[in-house]
Write a protein that holds these residues in place. Structure first.
Motif, PDB file in Angstrom:
ATOM      1  N   UNK A 154       0.849  -1.196   0.000  1.00  0.00           N
ATOM      2  CA  UNK A 154       0.000   0.000   0.000  1.00  0.00           C
ATOM      3  C   UNK A 154       0.886   1.247   0.000  1.00  0.00           C
ATOM      4  N   UNK A 155       0.488   2.204  -0.813  1.00  0.00           N
ATOM      5  CA  UNK A 155       1.206   3.475  -0.823  1.00  0.00           C
ATOM      6  C   UNK A 155       0.233   4.612  -1.050  1.00  0.00           C
ATOM      7  N   UNK A 156       0.595   5.773  -0.541  1.00  0.00           N
ATOM      8  CA  UNK A 156      -0.247   6.956  -0.690  1.00  0.00           C
ATOM      9  C   UNK A 156      -0.216   7.453  -2.125  1.00  0.00           C
ATOM     10  N   UNK A 157      -1.309   8.052  -2.536  1.00  0.00           N
ATOM     11  CA  UNK A 157      -1.363   8.656  -3.868  1.00  0.00           C
ATOM     12  C   UNK A 157      -0.427   9.841  -3.991  1.00  0.00           C
ATOM     13  N   UNK A 176      -0.788  -5.861  -9.846  1.00  0.00           N
ATOM     14  CA  UNK A 176      -1.987  -6.097  -9.033  1.00  0.00           C
ATOM     15  C   UNK A 176      -1.651  -6.186  -7.546  1.00  0.00           C
ATOM     16  N   UNK A 177      -0.359  -6.355  -7.224  1.00  0.00           N
ATOM     17  CA  UNK A 177       0.068  -6.385  -5.819  1.00  0.00           C
ATOM     18  C   UNK A 177       0.226  -4.986  -5.242  1.00  0.00           C
ATOM     19  N   UNK A 178       0.053  -3.956  -6.070  1.00  0.00           N
ATOM     20  CA  UNK A 178       0.205  -2.566  -5.618  1.00  0.00           C
ATOM     21  C   UNK A 178      -1.166  -1.940  -5.429  1.00  0.00           C
ATOM     22  N   UNK A 179      -1.382  -1.324  -4.277  1.00  0.00           N
ATOM     23  CA  UNK A 179      -2.648  -0.648  -3.971  1.00  0.00           C
ATOM     24  C   UNK A 179      -2.367   0.822  -3.668  1.00  0.00           C
ATOM     25  N   UNK A 180      -2.925   1.713  -4.480  1.00  0.00           N
ATOM     26  CA  UNK A 180      -2.763   3.157  -4.286  1.00  0.00           C
ATOM     27  C   UNK A 180      -3.894   3.660  -3.402  1.00  0.00           C
ATOM     28  N   UNK A 181      -3.529   4.220  -2.253  1.00  0.00           N
ATOM     29  CA  UNK A 181      -4.525   4.727  -1.301  1.00  0.00           C
ATOM     30  C   UNK A 181      -4.759   6.205  -1.581  1.00  0.00           C
ATOM     31  N   UNK A 182      -5.994   6.606  -1.888  1.00  0.00           N
ATOM     32  CA  UNK A 182      -6.266   8.026  -2.154  1.00  0.00           C
ATOM     33  C   UNK A 182      -6.055   8.884  -0.911  1.00  0.00           C
ATOM     34  N   UNK A 200     -10.492   0.120   5.254  1.00  0.00           N
ATOM     35  CA  UNK A 200     -11.453  -0.662   4.468  1.00  0.00           C
ATOM     36  C   UNK A 200     -10.747  -1.490   3.395  1.00  0.00           C
ATOM     37  N   UNK A 201      -9.755  -0.913   2.740  1.00  0.00           N
ATOM     38  CA  UNK A 201      -9.024  -1.636   1.693  1.00  0.00           C
ATOM     39  C   UNK A 201      -8.281  -2.845   2.271  1.00  0.00           C
ATOM     40  N   UNK A 202      -7.682  -2.669   3.447  1.00  0.00           N
ATOM     41  CA  UNK A 202      -6.957  -3.777   4.072  1.00  0.00           C
ATOM     42  C   UNK A 202      -7.912  -4.903   4.438  1.00  0.00           C
ATOM     43  N   UNK A 203      -9.054  -4.562   5.009  1.00  0.00           N
ATOM     44  CA  UNK A 203     -10.030  -5.594   5.392  1.00  0.00           C
ATOM     45  C   UNK A 203     -10.545  -6.347   4.170  1.00  0.00           C
ATOM     46  N   UNK A 204     -10.783  -5.625   3.084  1.00  0.00           N
ATOM     47  CA  UNK A 204     -11.253  -6.283   1.862  1.00  0.00           C
ATOM     48  C   UNK A 204     -10.198  -7.232   1.304  1.00  0.00           C
ATOM     49  N   UNK A 205      -8.938  -6.828   1.351  1.00  0.00           N
ATOM     50  CA  UNK A 205      -7.874  -7.693   0.838  1.00  0.00           C
ATOM     51  C   UNK A 205      -7.705  -8.936   1.697  1.00  0.00           C
TER      52      UNK A 205
END
Length: 724
Positions: A154-157, A176-182, A200-205
């Protein structure tokens, strides 16, 4: 002292003097070899190229502490030839000392350090460490362990552009292993990571069978210098067993006595990347990633530690520089940069039309806003971006020691950034440089505001002129662009395009020759609109109507001049034919008047001697502009009277202007605006006199007698084909 070390230090000092001098030599490769001085002079020439003006170089300021860093690289090469056991002891001491100093200086207790060249290299090693920790059989099974449970980073936008993609590339992971957090969209700073959305993103993953691996947070975003909510992010990482990595320029303030709580929270993270080189003005020193981990074997497997003594020598330049500066010197440089930021911020509060976006005492962004709501509602953000870009470029050129640069922010658009923590130590920025920056801002902001206000007026004036077309280019930092359109409609498209190009090219040259402060240009390099004329920045006293009328007037004169010269050949041909007919008719009339006998050579001479003929010269004038023949009698009869009237009457087109006054200035709008009449007539008259004379005359004098005719004294004759 070891003579070799002393000689090495002397060589370094001599080398720096040669490289910083203004001498330029070039040597070809030779079989016999060259001495050290010649080689260094060659390097100096390659560094500066053909630029022999030392004042134009913008190189990093290398102070004494910088010399120590450069010396460290030379010492590393010398130390590497020591015997193995002595080398191991020395490198271990250097590495442990440097790590201890950095951990104490930046409040990172019980930490280890990895020294690397690239800013992202340390983070790549940390990711490998976390993968080895989360996947126990990764060392033996490899990437087959990742297929069933995909890791997620996870990384910040607001992180560095391309950082996540670089990590996936180096680690062999799919994007697909990279998640950009707004960042926050409703509450909090627009440059801080949205913590609730991250949760929320972490729980969904986790529910989908993925493994949350690592979170990259900012203590000073690259664009705006804002710090994420590190305390809350650390709680999330502990809750979901994730690794927290922090980077950013605000980490430098951890060395100060008073630090904000938001930045202090970074000391609890699992790893952080420091860049002491730009913070302290040290060239060629490595970046440092501090981390905490209890398993040395996993650190070794990830590449964070090495058993090779030579690799430990990466810390040597930093080890020397830190000892040279001392604790007080390091703190003083970071404190000085923070004070410069505060100084600029205080001065900016006194300037109008300025928006600031302030991080943790580091970043300050300047943005020009319009002074009126109607103007701001009309113009798009691209116009403000263009003006801010021009502002930044001017400040970089006129105040280079300030270290400002231009950045593009997602929400604010184009801004001017002042980041002294990354530039002040290298450039030697002082308080007087900030004062000079504020002074230049005070001069440029009114110009930008006037230009923004006059853009609509300029467009309205152009649209009222039938011979002008307005060019809408929002990226142009100025009043705008126009194109003169010829009034001729009987030309095909190719000829018309050529005519437009020729007229506007000449028009641009004429405008650039005017005595005015306005800047005229052919437009941006990649402008879609061709054959345009673009006007630069405007001042408060600009007369927009006069400017547009002048462009129309000069363009019309150039167009008329072009038409005249295009039709000149045909006009002259027809005029010569008509002149030949009139001369032939005049000869016939003269023959009838004088008789046939006077045309016989011998008889005519006798008759002319006995009875001279009083023949009058009947001249003709050929008007090229009208293409017709006229008698010369009116010309010579009124010539004296015309000259007399011209000398007595002053031209009406001359505008009354005081010495030094520029064109296009409105009355009473500024100190130079003292003219009470427009200068359009003056420009029209001057260009018409220079380009298109109203009448061009060719005088054709009729034949009055044959060559053997005797002419009384006082009379003059000219041959039939004489042209005056």
């Amino acid at each position: 002292m070891d003579p070799t070390l002393a000689e090495m230090g002397n060589h370094l000092s001599d080398a720096m003097k040669i490289l910083e001098s203004g001498k330029f030599l070039f040597h070809f490769f030779s079989d016999s070899g060259q001495d050290v001085v010649s080689i260094l002079q060659l390097v100096q020439n390659l560094m500066h190229g053909d630029d022999d003006k030392q004042g134009q170089r913008r190189m990093q300021y290398v102070a004494e502490q910088g010399h120590m860093a450069l010396l460290g690289h030379s010492l590393a090469a010398y130390i590497s030839v020591l015997e193995r056991e002595r080398l191991r002891k020395l490198t271990t001491r250097i590495l442990s000392d440097t790590t201890l100093w950095l951990c104490r200086l930046f409040r990172y207790e019980n930490g280890s350090a990895y020294y690397h060249e690239g800013d992202c290299e340390g983070l790549v090693k940390v990711c490998r460490l976390v993968i080895n920790t989360q996947y126990e059989d990764y060392a033996t099974e490899g990437f087959t362990m990742l297929s069933s449970k995909h890791p997620v980073i996870y990384q910040s936008a607001a992180c560095r552009p391309g950082l996540g993609q670089h990590l996936c590339s180096q680690l062999g992971l799919p994007l697909s292993c990279l998640c950009i957090v707004p960042c926050n969209t409703m509450f909090g700073s627009l440059h801080q990571m949205d913590v609730a959305l991250l949760d929320k993103l972490i729980r969904d993953d986790r529910e989908s069978g993925k493994v949350p691996l690592l979170l990259i947070a900012n203590a000073g975003t690259p664009g705006a210098g804002h710090t994420d909510k590190l305390s809350r992010l650390k709680e999330l990482c502990v809750q979901y067993n994730m690794w927290l990595h922090v980077e950013g320029v605000n980490l430098a303030t951890l060395a100060l006595g008073q630090v904000s709580s938001a930045v202090t929270a970074a000391t609890k993270c699992d790893s952080m990347t420091l860049t002491p080189g730009p913070w302290l003005g040290l060239p060629a020193v490595p970046a440092v990633t501090l981390y905490r981990h209890e398993d040395p074997a996993l650190s070794l497997a990830a590449g964070l530690t090495s058993s090779q003594p030579v690799e430990k020598l990466r810390a040597l330049p930093l080890w020397l520089s830190l000892q040279y500066l001392g604790h007080d010197g390091i703190v003083q440089r970071i404190k000085h940069a923070s004070q410069l930021s505060q100084q600029l911020l205080e001065h900016l509060k006194t300037l109008a039309s300025i928006k600031t976006s302030v991080g943790e005492l580091v970043f300050i962004h300047l943005a020009v806003s319009s002074s009126g709501g109607s103007v701001e509602g009309y113009f798009a953000g691209d116009v403000l971006d263009a003006l801010n870009r021009w502002l930044g470029e001017q400040l970089v050129q006129q105040v280079p020691l300030s270290g400002v640069d231009v950045v593009e922010l997602e929400d604010e658009g184009t801004c001017v950034r002042f980041n002294p923590l990354m530039t002040a130590a290298a450039l030697g920025t002082q308080e007087n440089d900030v004062a000079a920056l504020v002074e230049k801002l005070g001069e440029m902001i009114p110009v930008l505001s006037c230009t923004l206000r006059f853009r609509q007026d300029f467009k309205d004036e152009v649209l009222q002129q039938a011979s002008l077309s307005y060019i809408e280019d929002l990226s142009w930092p100025g009043l705008g662009g126009v194109r003169y359109e010829p009034r001729t409609t009987d030309l095909d498209e190719d000829k018309r395009q050529h005519s437009v190009e020729k007229i506007n090219s000449d028009l641009l040259k004429k405008l650039m020759e005017l005595d005015t402060d306005l800047y005229f240009s052919g437009g941006p390099e990649f402008c879609e609109e061709k054959n345009g004329i673009f006007i630069g920045m405007a001042t408060e006293d600009l007369d927009v109507a006069e400017l547009v009328e002048t462009i129309v007037s000069i363009g019309r004169d150039i167009e008329e001049s072009g038409k005249l010269f295009e039709n000149m050949t045909e006009i002259v041909r027809r005029g010569i034919q008509e002149a030949e007919l009139q001369l032939q008719k005049a000869n016939e009339e003269k023959l009838m008047e004088e008789g046939v006998f006077r045309q016989i050579p011998l008889v005519g001479s006798v008759l002319n001697w006995l009875s001279p003929v009083q023949a009058s010269v009947k001249g003709r004038t050929f008007n090229l502009a009208e293409g017709c023949l006229d008698s010369t009698e009116p010309v010579y009869s009124v010539k004296a009277q015309m000259n007399k009237e011209a000398s007595l009457d002053s031209p009406k087109s001359i505008t009354k202007r005081f010495p030094g006054q520029k064109l296009f200035r409105r009355q009473g709008a500024g100190s130079d605006s003292v003219s009470d009449t427009s200068s359009v007539n003056q420009l029209e008259e001057s260009f018409r006199e220079a380009e298109v004379p109203q009448e061009r005359h060719v005088h054709i004098v009729e034949e009055t007698a044959l060559s053997d005719q005797r002419v009384p004294e006082g009379q003059e004759t000219e041959s039939v084909d004489t042209l005056r």
